[in-house]
Design a protein around this motif. Sequence first.
Motif, short mmCIF file in Angstrom:
data_model
loop_
_atom_site.label_atom_id
_atom_site.label_comp_id
_atom_site.label_asym_id
_atom_site.label_seq_id
_atom_site.Cartn_x
_atom_site.Cartn_y
_atom_site.Cartn_z
N ILE A 164 -1.62 70.93 44.62
CA ILE A 164 -2.65 70.94 43.56
C ILE A 164 -2.94 69.48 43.23
CG2 ILE A 164 -3.24 71.61 41.21
CD1 ILE A 164 -1.31 73.92 41.45
N GLU A 165 -4.15 69.03 43.50
CA GLU A 165 -4.52 67.65 43.25
C GLU A 165 -5.07 67.48 41.85
OE1 GLU A 165 -7.19 66.35 46.22
OE2 GLU A 165 -5.69 66.35 47.83
N THR A 166 -4.99 66.23 41.36
CA THR A 166 -5.56 65.92 40.05
C THR A 166 -6.84 65.13 40.24
OG1 THR A 166 -4.36 63.86 39.89
CG2 THR A 166 -3.27 65.80 39.03
N SER A 167 -7.76 65.36 39.37
CA SER A 167 -9.02 64.61 39.44
C SER A 167 -8.81 63.13 39.17
CB SER A 167 -10.02 65.18 38.41
OG SER A 167 -9.47 65.10 37.09
N GLY A 200 3.00 70.84 33.21
CA GLY A 200 2.36 69.57 33.54
C GLY A 200 1.03 69.76 34.23
N VAL A 201 0.96 70.74 35.14
CA VAL A 201 -0.29 71.01 35.84
C VAL A 201 -1.33 71.60 34.90
CG1 VAL A 201 -1.35 72.44 37.63
CG2 VAL A 201 0.80 71.25 38.10
N ILE A 202 -0.89 72.50 34.01
CA ILE A 202 -1.83 73.21 33.14
C ILE A 202 -2.34 72.30 32.01
CG2 ILE A 202 -2.07 75.11 31.49
CD1 ILE A 202 -0.10 76.68 33.18
N PHE A 203 -1.43 71.60 31.33
CA PHE A 203 -1.81 70.89 30.11
C PHE A 203 -2.06 69.40 30.31
CE2 PHE A 203 0.64 74.57 28.55
CZ PHE A 203 -0.31 75.14 27.74
#
Length: 347
Positions: A155-158, A288-291
């Motif tokens: 899952i990458e972050t923008s 961490g991924v969600i919030f």
Amino acid sequence: MKGALPYMAMAVAQVSQVGLTLAGKKAIETGMQNFSYVFYSNALTCLVLLPAAFLIHRSPNRPRLTFSVIGGFLVLGILGFLTQIVGYAGFAYVSATVATAIINLIPGFTFVLAVIFGLEKLDNGQWSVWVKLIGTVVSVSGALIVTFYTGPAIIETSYLNSVSPQNLLGQSSNWILGSFLMLLDSVLAAFFIITQAIILKKYSAVLIVMFAYCSVIVVLSFLASLVLEHDPNAFSLQSRTRVLAILYSGLFGAGFQVTLGAWCVKMKGPLFVAMFHPLGIVIAAILGVIFLGDGLYLGCVIGSAVIVIGFYGVMWGKSKEDKKVEVESSKSPLLQDNSEKHTVVVP
């Protein structure tokens, strides 16, 4: 049910620990300094623990204070202060997932220190001891995988996708600094758990120990803030995020999570408490991924799986040792009774 309570308590404590990590990271991102954040959090905890400590540990049953116990309170407070300051500094450079993963080195350091201080014994004739040792090494190896191997993004972050190559180099440097700080935090936390176990053997009033611990941190963080934080807005609570983070940290940090941990240290020993840290990695990854928009990488998934395998190995070895102790303690009174029955008195 009574035997399951320490397991349930540590599971709840790990959920609180992950929330504490996220709250501290959010407060620091608003520009709040580490020392003032630690001061407010522990001051709130003291207000909660003061009436509770003297209500539960009433005067007739309260252990006697000695100079060695008071000195232990001071050492525990200093270790707790350093652990919180270094930990919050590390949170500023790495994601909550990586921070929680590196904290999983605590069981390895705790195991070594417990053996050195005689809180854990190595009996070469017991399989459970070797399982605990191997499980600890496996758990530490998993934490090192998460630290030093990123792997492809699941899952990458923008945020990471939008930075330039120059910023990526800075991000890598910050990652190394943050990882080093979290490693140092793990060592300090292991010393804190061992010190806690030693003090609770001398002074069993858990809430009073926690109140004294938080009081020392309040004094140290206030003095450090006056000396090192020259910004007059260091103690400002204008941001709603800061207020919510402090409320959570004060009520569910030392006031709840650390107190639960202290009770479990008293009941089951320091290694039992330390080995529950790996459970936080799964919770941290999800939250961490969600919030926070953190990325999820293959290295984190592989390392987490290795950590969990090592964790259950240590828990299995610990349960075998507990059963052996229970069997030996149940047999000893019977042996004593039989010896008394068969004793012949010769006039």
